[in-house]
Design an enzyme around this catalytic site. Structure first.
Site, short mmCIF file in Angstrom:
data_model
loop_
_atom_site.label_atom_id
_atom_site.label_comp_id
_atom_site.label_asym_id
_atom_site.label_seq_id
_atom_site.Cartn_x
_atom_site.Cartn_y
_atom_site.Cartn_z
N ARG A 57 0.86 -1.19 0.00
CA ARG A 57 0.00 0.00 0.00
C ARG A 57 0.89 1.23 0.00
O ARG A 57 1.96 1.23 0.64
CB ARG A 57 -0.91 0.03 1.23
CG ARG A 57 -2.03 -1.02 1.22
CD ARG A 57 -3.11 -0.70 0.17
NE ARG A 57 -4.21 -1.66 0.18
CZ ARG A 57 -4.31 -2.73 -0.63
NH1 ARG A 57 -3.38 -2.98 -1.52
NH2 ARG A 57 -5.36 -3.53 -0.54
N HIS A 104 -1.25 0.09 -9.51
CA HIS A 104 -1.92 -0.87 -8.62
C HIS A 104 -2.42 -2.06 -9.45
O HIS A 104 -3.59 -2.44 -9.38
CB HIS A 104 -3.07 -0.21 -7.86
CG HIS A 104 -3.42 -0.96 -6.60
ND1 HIS A 104 -3.74 -0.35 -5.42
CD2 HIS A 104 -3.48 -2.29 -6.33
CE1 HIS A 104 -4.00 -1.25 -4.48
NE2 HIS A 104 -3.84 -2.45 -5.02
P1 NDP Z 1 -1.24 -11.78 4.83
O1 NDP Z 1 -2.18 -11.33 5.87
O2 NDP Z 1 -1.29 -13.20 4.38
O3 NDP Z 1 0.27 -11.54 5.33
C1 NDP Z 1 0.65 -10.40 6.01
C2 NDP Z 1 2.08 -10.58 6.51
O4 NDP Z 1 2.51 -9.35 7.10
C3 NDP Z 1 2.18 -11.65 7.60
O5 NDP Z 1 3.39 -12.35 7.49
C4 NDP Z 1 2.15 -10.81 8.88
O6 NDP Z 1 2.81 -11.41 9.98
C5 NDP Z 1 2.94 -9.60 8.44
N1 NDP Z 1 2.67 -8.47 9.31
C6 NDP Z 1 1.49 -7.86 9.56
N2 NDP Z 1 1.65 -6.86 10.45
C7 NDP Z 1 2.95 -6.86 10.78
C8 NDP Z 1 3.75 -6.10 11.69
N3 NDP Z 1 3.20 -5.13 12.44
N4 NDP Z 1 5.05 -6.39 11.80
C9 NDP Z 1 5.61 -7.38 11.07
N5 NDP Z 1 4.92 -8.15 10.18
C10 NDP Z 1 3.61 -7.88 10.05
O7 NDP Z 1 -1.39 -10.77 3.60
P2 NDP Z 1 -1.09 -11.08 2.06
O8 NDP Z 1 0.29 -11.63 1.95
O9 NDP Z 1 -2.20 -11.85 1.45
O10 NDP Z 1 -1.18 -9.58 1.46
C11 NDP Z 1 -0.32 -8.56 1.90
C12 NDP Z 1 -0.78 -7.22 1.36
O11 NDP Z 1 -0.48 -7.11 -0.03
C13 NDP Z 1 -2.27 -6.94 1.43
O12 NDP Z 1 -2.66 -6.54 2.72
C14 NDP Z 1 -2.44 -5.84 0.41
O13 NDP Z 1 -2.27 -4.58 1.03
C15 NDP Z 1 -1.28 -6.07 -0.58
N6 NDP Z 1 -1.77 -6.48 -1.91
C16 NDP Z 1 -1.47 -5.69 -2.99
C17 NDP Z 1 -1.87 -6.07 -4.25
C18 NDP Z 1 -1.50 -5.28 -5.44
O14 NDP Z 1 -1.97 -5.56 -6.55
N7 NDP Z 1 -0.67 -4.27 -5.31
C19 NDP Z 1 -2.64 -7.30 -4.47
C20 NDP Z 1 -2.88 -8.06 -3.28
C21 NDP Z 1 -2.45 -7.64 -2.04
P3 NDP Z 1 2.28 -12.80 10.63
O15 NDP Z 1 2.71 -13.88 9.61
O16 NDP Z 1 3.03 -12.89 11.90
O17 NDP Z 1 0.79 -12.67 10.75
C1 OXD Z 2 -5.57 -6.42 -2.90
C2 OXD Z 2 -5.17 -5.46 -3.92
O1 OXD Z 2 -5.50 -6.09 -1.70
O2 OXD Z 2 -5.46 -5.70 -5.11
O3 OXD Z 2 -5.95 -7.54 -3.26
O4 OXD Z 2 -4.53 -4.45 -3.61
#
Ligand code: NDP
Ligand code: OXD
Length: 310
Positions: free
Chosen positions: A225, A273
């Site tokens: 983001r 995006h």
């Molecule tokens: P997940 O919820 O599967 O994974 C999130 C990861 O971030 C986990 O490993 C989590 O830790 C870690 N995390 C969260 N908070 C913290 C923190 N405070 N400190 C350290 N680590 C942290 O999410 P996804 O992998 O599915 O997606 C990640 C992000 O990607 C989405 O939230 C979205 O914003 C973005 N996205 C962007 C897209 C695009 O097209 N640009 C498409 C899809 C997603 P833990 O394993 O310990 O829970």
């Molecule tokens: C998502 C994205 O969160 O597309 O899936 O950003």
């Protein structure tokens, strides 16, 4: 009882078709809904839908994000207490994100910006050969997306370290967590990839302090983001050479304003995006299954913890 769909005008028909194909009995409405709010039992939504609207539906049993991220629907005032929120975890979403990460890691690793500049000047000059085994990658976020990208980069031979909130173990990846882990990952990240959810704990996490922890001349990839990057800190880091290049799929705000210097910055590669776009037909089965579960009072798949923010 009905499902309210809320997304961009260009995408809504595809969502309707994907859900109806699996369950033709589903009653679907488009947001904004002018009928009786008591009819709505599930909202399936993307950005642009004010979360305050979710309070209008007294019989709401499920809220589904049309993406992996949920920051748009957890924004104040947040979902009505007690109503489960689900996000998407999907093989095609994961595959597409890993492709974007690999594309941009390899772009910088293989000096593509430098070779393109040389081509523009008709310069035939070999640059020092990159060494994969010495190009250290740091991945912030080891969830569905980060863990897959980390595994694919490790399979290519890059040393990969990752950071999560809780302790984690992934084969072939040096896993870190917590504040000390953040510093350890950044200090050795020649290429840093952000795949964190946007939460109060991660907003602005990529700031001047974080950039200063990176090895000089590191590259930054952000497909999470725009709010993860502290506005105002990136350009000075690029200008000083602390960051040698950035690939940004996300910005704040979106769309990126026409007068943003990022558009023309020679060290910045932008995508709108588009790293990983949800394909409704691919995710429809989990949405339908979650509607069934919500009706039956069963545990929801990919349920979000609103307190953690993801
Ligand atoms: P997940 O919820 O599967 O994974 C999130 C990861 O971030 C986990 O490993 C989590 O830790 C870690 N995390 C969260 N908070 C913290 C923190 N405070 N400190 C350290 N680590 C942290 O999410 P996804 O992998 O599915 O997606 C990640 C992000 O990607 C989405 O939230 C979205 O914003 C973005 N996205 C962007 C897209 C695009 O097209 N640009 C498409 C899809 C997603 P833990 O394993 O310990 O829970
Ligand atoms: C998502 C994205 O969160 O597309 O899936 O950003």
């Amino acid at each position: 009882m009905a499902v309210l769909l809320s997304t961009k005008a260009a995408a809504i028909a595809e969502w309707e078709a994907a859900l109806s194909a699996l369950d033709p009995t589903l009653v679907l409405h488009r947001h904004p809904f002018a009928g009786d709010p008591a009819e709505i039992e599930a909202v399936v939504m993307w950005t642009g839908h004010d979360p305050a609207d979710l309070r209008r539906y007294p019989n709401l049993r499920l809220i589904v994000s049309m993406g992996a991220g949920v920051d748009h629907l957890l924004a104040p005032p947040g979902p009505p207490p007690g109503v489960p929120v689900a996000r998407l975890v999907d093989a095609r979403l994961t595959q597409a994100m890993s492709e974007w990460v690999l594309l941009n890691v390899l772009r910088f690793h293989r000096q593509d910006p430098d070779y393109r500049a040389q081509q523009a000047g008709r310069i035939w000059r070999e640059l020092p050969a990159p060494d994969t085994a010495r190009r250290r990658i740091g991945i912030l976020g080891l969830g569905a997306l980060g863990a897959d990208a980390a595994g694919k980069l490790a399979a290519l031979g890059f040393p990969v370290a990752g950071w999560s909130r809780r302790p984690k173990s992934l084969p072939g990846i040096a896993c870190h967590h917590g504040p000390d882990g953040f510093e350890a990952v950044l200090r050795q990240a020649d290429i840093l990839v952000c795949l964190l959810p946007l939460t109060p704990a991660t907003r602005g996490i990529l700031d001047a302090r974080a950039f200063a922890l990176l090895p000089r001349g590191a590259f930054l990839l952000n497909a999470a983001r725009g709010g993860h990057v502290a506005q105002g800190d990136l350009l000075p880091a690029l200008e000083s050479g602390q960051i040698a290049g950035a690939a940004l799929d996300v910005t704040e705000p979106e769309p990126l304003p026409p007068d943003s210097p990022l558009w023309t910055h020679p060290k910045v590669v932008l995508t709108p995006h588009a790293a990983s776009v949800t394909i409704p037909a691919s995710v429809a089965p989990q949405v339908i299954e979650n509607i069934r579960r919500a009706r039956a009072g069963e545990p929801i798949l990919n349920r979000v913890d609103p307190a953690a923010g993801y």
